[in-house]
Design an enzyme around this catalytic site. Structure first.
Site, PDB file in Angstrom:
ATOM      1  N   HIS A  46       0.821  -1.209   0.000  1.00 15.03           N
ATOM      2  CA  HIS A  46       0.000   0.000   0.000  1.00 15.03           C
ATOM      3  C   HIS A  46       0.854   1.258   0.000  1.00 15.03           C
ATOM      4  O   HIS A  46       1.988   1.261   0.503  1.00 15.03           O
ATOM      5  CB  HIS A  46      -0.910   0.026   1.235  1.00 15.03           C
ATOM      6  CG  HIS A  46      -2.008  -1.000   1.200  1.00 15.03           C
ATOM      7  ND1 HIS A  46      -1.833  -2.286   1.671  1.00 15.03           N
ATOM      8  CD2 HIS A  46      -3.277  -0.925   0.735  1.00 15.03           C
ATOM      9  CE1 HIS A  46      -2.961  -2.959   1.498  1.00 15.03           C
ATOM     10  NE2 HIS A  46      -3.847  -2.175   0.940  1.00 15.03           N
ATOM     11  N   GLU A  78     -11.292   7.827   6.706  1.00 12.89           N
ATOM     12  CA  GLU A  78     -11.717   9.195   6.438  1.00 12.89           C
ATOM     13  C   GLU A  78     -12.415   9.813   7.657  1.00 12.89           C
ATOM     14  O   GLU A  78     -12.904   9.115   8.533  1.00 12.89           O
ATOM     15  CB  GLU A  78     -12.702   9.225   5.247  1.00 12.89           C
ATOM     16  CG  GLU A  78     -12.089   8.803   3.937  1.00 12.89           C
ATOM     17  CD  GLU A  78     -11.744   7.318   3.889  1.00 12.89           C
ATOM     18  OE1 GLU A  78     -12.506   6.507   4.474  1.00 12.89           O
ATOM     19  OE2 GLU A  78     -10.713   6.974   3.291  1.00 12.89           O
TER      20      GLU A  78
HETATM   21  I1  8IG Z   1     -11.581  -2.522   4.499  1.00 15.78           I
HETATM   22  O1  8IG Z   1     -13.810   2.918   5.236  1.00 15.78           O
HETATM   23  C1  8IG Z   1     -11.604  -0.570   4.398  1.00 15.78           C
HETATM   24  N1  8IG Z   1     -10.609   0.069   3.824  1.00 15.78           N
HETATM   25  N2  8IG Z   1     -10.106   4.623   3.136  1.00 15.78           N
HETATM   26  N3  8IG Z   1     -11.986   3.765   4.201  1.00 15.78           N
HETATM   27  C2  8IG Z   1     -10.778   3.573   3.603  1.00 15.78           C
HETATM   28  N4  8IG Z   1     -10.242   2.386   3.425  1.00 15.78           N
HETATM   29  C3  8IG Z   1     -10.933   1.348   3.884  1.00 15.78           C
HETATM   30  C4  8IG Z   1     -12.164   1.444   4.514  1.00 15.78           C
HETATM   31  C5  8IG Z   1     -12.723   2.728   4.685  1.00 15.78           C
HETATM   32  N5  8IG Z   1     -12.577   0.213   4.845  1.00 15.78           N
END
Ligand code: 8IG
Length: 271
Positions: free
Chosen positions: A92, A191
């Site tokens: 990532h 977020e």
């Molecule tokens: I699993 O709610 C997962 N990955 N940015 N937001 C973001 N990444 C995520 C989320 C989420 N749930």
């Protein structure tokens, strides 16, 4: 193709990884590539017969897995005659190894011969009707990472980035599959509720921390892309409770069979 030294170095490194993959697996070329993200790894065993499996770190320029639920393995699968290259886990952007580390697996898949790139992820959903465990076809994306995975003046067209043909094929298999627009954030924080309001205002319906940068590179290398999200949680501010990584993993395990069946059928029907 417009390319520069950095692009060439990234592709050369992927070429080395693909060569190592061919020799370690005994499979000279693969046809379809799959990246399994959060929640999707339990589906791996349903895809076909495992021909070879090893840690990604046995291949040049891959870095160790950093996140729970991301196994960091690569598997060569025979799906009734289709050679499928499966990455269990991904790198990532928030790991701070740079965009080339994020996209090395995708470049490696292209160098290994794959023309189809299936990108899966676990994500948050902005549609309240998508309960945790709902699979969603990615129709388009919003790259909110503030960065690009391409180097130099590589003017790649992103119209129909997420293949219309492959989405139609998925809906033939599973007619109820909804479609969404995936917004990629850098992470690793989820977020704020205000950011989710912003995403809604600009047309996003899924939020996550992967996929968009990988899809861009896959397109730049001429691959056809299928994006599949597993909604594992309602986006921030929608559920009345906080987001939890363990909840995400549990939703994946619960949905693994439906996901595995869908993927297994898709990879057999594509080529
Ligand atoms: I699993 O709610 C997962 N990955 N940015 N937001 C973001 N990444 C995520 C989320 C989420 N749930």
């Amino acid at each position: 193709m417009t390319s520069n030294d950095a692009t060439q170095q990234a592709n050369n490194r992927a070429g080395e990884a693909a060569a190592a993959l061919a020799s370690l697996s005994g499979v000279p070329n693969h046809q379809t590539a799959v990246v399994l993200g959060s929640g999707w790894v339990p589906a791996a065993d349903l895809l076909g017969r495992t021909v070879a499996e090893f840690p990604v770190t046995d291949l040049p320029y891959f870095t160790p897995a950093a996140v729970q639920g991301h196994a960091g393995m690569v598997r060569s699968i025979d799906a009734d005659g289709t050679a499928v290259l499966v990455f269990l886990g991904r790198t990532h952007l928030y790991e701070e190894r740079g965009v080339d580390a994020v996209t090395h697996a995708v470049r490696t898949c292209a160098m290994a011969g794959c023309q189809i790139m299936v990108l899966t992820n676990g994500c948050g959903g902005l549609d309240a009707s998508w309960v945790p465990g709902t699979p969603v076809l990615i129709r388009d994306h919003l790259n909110l990472t503030g960065t690009s995975p391409l180097h130099g003046a590589d003017f790649v067209d992103l119209t129909d980035l997420y293949s219309h043909r492959l989405r139609a094929l998925c809906r033939e298999i599973d007619p109820g599959l909804p479609e969404g627009v995936y917004a990629q954030f850098r992470g690793p924080m989820y977020e704020t509720p205000a950011e989710i309001q912003m995403v809604r205002a600009i047309g996003g319906t899924l939020v996550g921390m992967s996929t968009a940068l990988e899809a861009i590179v896959a397109r730049s290398l001429g691959m056809e892309i299928l994006g599949l999200s597993l909604v594992t949680n309602l986006a921030a501010g929608m559920s009345g409770h906080a987001l939890d990584h363990l909840e995400v993993l549990a939703a994946g395990r619960a949905a693994a069979t439906r996901m595995g069946d869908l993927l297994a059928r898709v990879i057999r029907q594509i080529p």
